[in-house]
Design a protein around this motif. Structure first.
Motif, mmCIF file in Angstrom:
data_model
loop_
_atom_site.group_PDB
_atom_site.id
_atom_site.type_symbol
_atom_site.label_atom_id
_atom_site.label_comp_id
_atom_site.label_asym_id
_atom_site.label_seq_id
_atom_site.Cartn_x
_atom_site.Cartn_y
_atom_site.Cartn_z
ATOM 1 N N ASP A 284 1.164 -1.070 -0.197
ATOM 2 C CA ASP A 284 0.425 -0.131 0.273
ATOM 3 C C ASP A 284 0.911 1.661 0.093
ATOM 4 O OD1 ASP A 284 -2.263 -1.797 0.285
ATOM 5 O OD2 ASP A 284 -2.800 -0.882 2.105
ATOM 6 N N GLY A 285 1.993 1.404 -0.772
ATOM 7 C CA GLY A 285 2.841 2.731 -0.504
ATOM 8 C C GLY A 285 4.129 2.730 0.918
ATOM 9 N N LEU A 286 3.484 1.753 1.385
ATOM 10 C CA LEU A 286 4.378 1.817 2.643
ATOM 11 C C LEU A 286 5.774 1.018 2.047
ATOM 12 C CD1 LEU A 286 1.506 2.167 5.809
ATOM 13 C CD2 LEU A 286 2.589 3.481 3.736
ATOM 14 N N LEU A 287 7.209 1.340 2.549
ATOM 15 C CA LEU A 287 8.458 0.657 2.866
ATOM 16 C C LEU A 287 8.460 0.106 3.996
ATOM 17 C CD1 LEU A 287 10.714 -0.207 1.017
ATOM 18 C CD2 LEU A 287 11.345 1.718 1.642
ATOM 19 N N HIS B 216 6.807 9.916 5.871
ATOM 20 C CA HIS B 216 4.961 10.289 5.990
ATOM 21 C C HIS B 216 4.931 11.349 6.351
ATOM 22 C CE1 HIS B 216 4.659 7.375 3.195
ATOM 23 N NE2 HIS B 216 4.250 8.493 1.985
ATOM 24 N N LEU B 217 5.364 10.724 7.914
ATOM 25 C CA LEU B 217 5.302 11.834 9.432
ATOM 26 C C LEU B 217 6.786 13.331 9.396
ATOM 27 C CD1 LEU B 217 5.363 8.117 11.430
ATOM 28 C CD2 LEU B 217 3.562 10.055 10.791
ATOM 29 N N GLU C 214 7.958 11.629 -3.159
ATOM 30 C CA GLU C 214 6.934 11.747 -3.627
ATOM 31 C C GLU C 214 5.376 11.917 -3.282
ATOM 32 O OE1 GLU C 214 8.112 10.284 -7.984
ATOM 33 O OE2 GLU C 214 10.275 10.955 -7.572
ATOM 34 N N SER C 215 5.611 10.894 -2.402
ATOM 35 C CA SER C 215 3.328 10.777 -2.164
ATOM 36 C C SER C 215 3.269 12.028 -1.193
ATOM 37 C CB SER C 215 3.776 9.448 -1.230
ATOM 38 O OG SER C 215 2.746 9.426 -0.713
ATOM 39 N N SER C 216 1.888 12.136 -1.667
ATOM 40 C CA SER C 216 0.881 12.805 -0.672
ATOM 41 C C SER C 216 0.236 12.124 -0.001
ATOM 42 C CB SER C 216 0.111 13.583 -2.143
ATOM 43 O OG SER C 216 -0.904 12.828 -2.430
ATOM 44 N N LEU C 217 0.321 10.950 0.828
ATOM 45 C CA LEU C 217 0.069 10.820 1.719
ATOM 46 C C LEU C 217 0.481 11.341 3.110
ATOM 47 C CD1 LEU C 217 -1.447 8.637 2.808
ATOM 48 C CD2 LEU C 217 0.609 6.616 3.074
ATOM 49 N N SER C 218 -1.465 11.585 3.831
ATOM 50 C CA SER C 218 -1.143 12.554 4.982
ATOM 51 C C SER C 218 -0.325 11.810 6.244
ATOM 52 C CB SER C 218 -2.641 13.173 5.358
ATOM 53 O OG SER C 218 -2.941 11.955 5.349
ATOM 54 N N PRO C 219 0.046 11.940 7.132
ATOM 55 C CA PRO C 219 0.545 11.555 8.362
ATOM 56 C C PRO C 219 -0.542 10.821 9.103
ATOM 57 C CG PRO C 219 1.231 13.558 8.657
ATOM 58 C CD PRO C 219 0.522 13.681 7.327
ATOM 59 N N ASN D 161 -2.670 4.945 9.947
ATOM 60 C CA ASN D 161 -4.216 3.964 9.215
ATOM 61 C C ASN D 161 -3.651 2.711 8.669
ATOM 62 O OD1 ASN D 161 -5.779 5.426 10.919
ATOM 63 N ND2 ASN D 161 -6.574 6.768 9.107
ATOM 64 N N LYS D 162 -2.663 3.115 7.678
ATOM 65 C CA LYS D 162 -2.594 2.479 5.883
ATOM 66 C C LYS D 162 -0.729 1.113 7.133
ATOM 67 C CE LYS D 162 -2.785 3.720 1.805
ATOM 68 N NZ LYS D 162 -1.934 3.702 0.974
ATOM 69 N N LEU D 163 -0.643 1.412 7.970
ATOM 70 C CA LEU D 163 0.667 0.700 8.645
ATOM 71 C C LEU D 163 -0.099 0.202 9.930
ATOM 72 C CD1 LEU D 163 3.754 0.452 9.375
ATOM 73 C CD2 LEU D 163 3.436 2.849 10.943
#
Length: 187
Positions: A62-65, A87-88, A142-147, A152-154
């Motif tokens: 989901d875009g998280l490494l 992202h944080l 380059e991602s625009s994912l909010s903190p 939530n994804k994590l």
């Protein structure tokens, strides 16, 4: 560019927000680093970290490494994982891709209670592992994912996957061989 001095036996020079046991994977002006914090260690764990065999891996969902690690002599249950939390970070604190130019990973073992650096090690990354890491970090920058969305994804990923599950689906793996220095020769 500022350089941070890391000395075994001294207070760990970087701020650590999370004081619990576990690993942190981060990238900054000092390069790519993995910080393992443990509240209980012994000489065997310190030497295992400093010279023992390890396995490293990268996993993405989901875009998280996630940086995955398996350290013989420390973890009996196998793999651990540490998400890369770019992202944080506020925009001015995010690394730049040039911080990953050097294909090395700096490893630090820190006593959680005393915040003392117990051991350090530098590992050369394979070209494949390094290139994939650069690519995935660039994508995260380059991602625009909010903190909030990141957290939530994590949490969702951790509900569905153990570290071992992640290691079985890793994008890249690298073995780090036992590194015991040879005794000096007598002439």
């Amino acid at each position: 560019m500022t350089y941070t001095n890391f000395q075994v036996g001294e207070k760990f020079p970087l701020p650590i927000k999370n004081q619990g046991d576990g690993g942190m994977f981060q990238i900054d002006a000092n390069g790519c680093m993995f910080i393992l914090q443990l509240s209980r260690t012994d000489i065997i764990a310190v030497e295992a970290f400093r010279t023992g065999a390890m396995e490293l891996a990268l996993y993405e969902e989901d875009g998280l490494l996630f940086f995955l690690y398996k350290i013989d002599g420390i973890f009996k249950d196998g793999w651990g994982d540490s998400p890369l939390g770019l992202h944080l970070l506020p925009p001015g604190m995010k690394p730049c891709i040039a911080d990953l130019d050097d294909p090395v990973l700096h490893l630090y073992l820190v006593d959680t209670n005393l915040q003392i650096l117990l051991a350090q090690r530098t590992v050369s990354l394979t070209p494949e592992f390094h290139q994939l890491l650069q690519k995935k970090v660039q994508e995260q920058l380059e991602s625009s994912l909010s903190p909030g969305a990141f957290v939530n994804k994590l949490q969702d990923i951790w509900k569905r996957n153990t570290s071992k599950d992640m290691s079985e689906k890793a994008l890249a793996k690298q073995k780090v061989e036992l590194d015991i220095p040879a005794p000096p020769t007598l002439n």
